[in-house]
Design a protein around this motif. Structure first.
Motif: not given
Length: 456
Positions: A206-233
């Motif tokens: 990994y030479t750049g910051t990847p995209t983290v996508t969270i998908t799944g069975n959700r009970g309400a539209i709009g309750d999305s989850a977001q996350a960010t990855a940290t890259v080292l070496n």
């Protein structure tokens, strides 16, 4: 074939016992007994679950007192500056050695939602004590994310807090400040929240910051989850939830974490979901409460029902359900305290010299023998000798008219052989728990705080 008993089943079973005690559908008593030595060195043996060991404990039972209070309890973990704590993880089957919940010196209980991690992905030490009673998750300056669950009242602290256990309960309706705080925390729980992202494979390249996508069975539209990855070496060392303190990622039933881009490959991660009703909705679920504590506090002689003074001691603690007072299948005991020893009424030849733990013998062949639990004056011409028998003494009964001899050679004549007022207590009821202890000497001014913990 392999199988397990799940925590919900354990909780359901324990709840039935809790309700039975609380509603007095059955009578639960804590009993103490066994004043004779374990052995020459008083080495305490490990209790054995067998009909004989239960019978032996019943035969040595001295006194019982009704259970005063009962609570679910969990292992105690104190917050300590410099310790590392785990974040809650839905893969935990037991509480990890680095607990994910703590008790602070304020007697507040907090759950750790996310562990603080360094830029290399290693766990940081906790250096900032969580404080406050707001039900919202919050991050301390050391990077840990916590949530307040409940605080202990003075009663809960006195009755159930011990060196090893913390009380925990569910609040149906709030009756005081502490229950109001917990009820607010319960009602503020977010169902199906994604609490954390655990990196399972760091991948490579990994030479750049990847995209983290969270998908799944959700009970309400709009309750999305977001996350960010940290890259080292060129590896992903950690993934942080965004706005985790505000509660992003709610109403998930299942969730999948996908890592893409960044020039690398092979990294995998999984989402940690809170309980179905949310963290705090029922702290017994959050903290895996599968233990019940039964508390009773014998105070001195308890109006003569408990032995105290004159080197009186005990070595066993028992939890007994529904002891009887008049026969093995008769009336269930309802008194708060009761004595559970047989006694002999003997003429006054013994005087006051008959000692606790002394061996007494009658004049027959084979002789009846017993250990003295207490000797008290009955009237001006006789005394009561409370006693118990063991395998070493045998169980030959005493008889009226026998000559009784103590270890010093004193003699007296048996006038009465009887049970104490609460007949059959020591041989009835269901013995649910036996604990062997080093001898505990009781004085008239002494109060024992007996806490019996039963765990599934």
């Amino acid at each position: 074939m392999s199988a397990i008993i799940t925590d919900p089943f354990k909780k359901q079973f324990m709840q039935k016992i809790f309700d039975e005690v609380t509603n007095l559908d059955a009578r639960y008593y804590i009993g103490i007994g066994k004043n004779d030595q374990w052995n020459a060195t008083e080495t305490v043996p490990t209790p054995i679950d067998s009909p004989k060991s239960i019978r032996d404990a019943q035969n040595a039972l001295q006194s019982v007192k009704a259970v005063a209070s009962t609570s679910f309890v969990i292992p105690r973990y104190n917050w300590s500056n410099g310790d590392i704590y785990s974040g809650y993880d839905d893969e935990y089957s037991t509480i990890p050695s680095n607990s994910y919940y703590v008790l602070t010196e304020d007697n507040h209980v907090y759950i750790c939602l996310q562990q603080s991690k360094s830029g290399t992905g290693e766990a940081n030490k906790s250096t900032v004590k969580p404080t406050g009673t707001s039900p919202k998750p919050f991050k301390t300056t050391d990077g840990y994310t916590w949530r307040f669950l409940y605080a202990l009242s003075a009663f809960d602290t006195s009755a159930f807090l011990s060196a090893n256990f913390i009380p925990v309960k569910f609040v149906d309706s709030a009756n005081d400040t502490f229950e109001t705080q917990q009820k607010t925390a319960q009602d503020s729980a977010d169902a199906g929240r994604i609490l954390n992202i655990v990196v399972e494979n760091r991948g490579s390249g990994y030479t750049g910051t990847p995209t983290v996508t969270i998908t799944g069975n959700r009970g309400a539209i709009g309750d999305s989850a977001q996350a960010t990855a940290t890259v080292l070496n060129e590896q992903i060392v950690k993934i942080d939830m965004l706005n985790e303190s505000a509660g992003s990622g709610k109403n998930f039933v299942n969730a999948t974490v996908t890592i893409s881009g960044g020039g690398g490959s092979g990294a995998t991660a999984r989402a940690v979901l809170g309980p179905p009703n949310g963290i705090g909705a029922d702290t017994r679920d959050d903290l895996k409460a599968t233990s019940l504590m039964f508390n009773s506090k014998p105070d001195g002689a308890e109006n003569g029902d408990f032995l105290a003074g004159n080197d009186q001691d005990f070595r066993q603690v028992m939890l007994i359900r529904n002891p009887r007072t008049d026969s093995a299948n008769g009336t269930i005991l309802t008194a708060t305290t009761a004595r559970a020893l047989r006694y002999l009424q003997v003429d006054s030849a013994f005087g006051s010299q008959l000692a606790v733990d002394e061996l007494i013998t009658n004049s027959l062949t084979p002789p009846a023998k017993a250990y003295v639990d207490e000797a008290i004056n009955f009237d001006t011409s006789s005394m009561k000798v409370y006693y118990h028998q063991t395998d070493s003494t045998g169980y030959t009964p005493f008889s009226i008219g026998n000559t009784l001899t103590d270890e010093g050679g004193q003699t007296g004549t048996i006038a009465v052989v009887a049970d104490s007022n609460e007949l059959y207590i020591n041989t009835s009821g269901e013995v649910l728990y036996i604990e062997n202890r080093a001898p505990v000497v009781r004085s008239l001014s002494q109060t024992e705080d007996i806490k019996v913990v039963v765990t599934l």
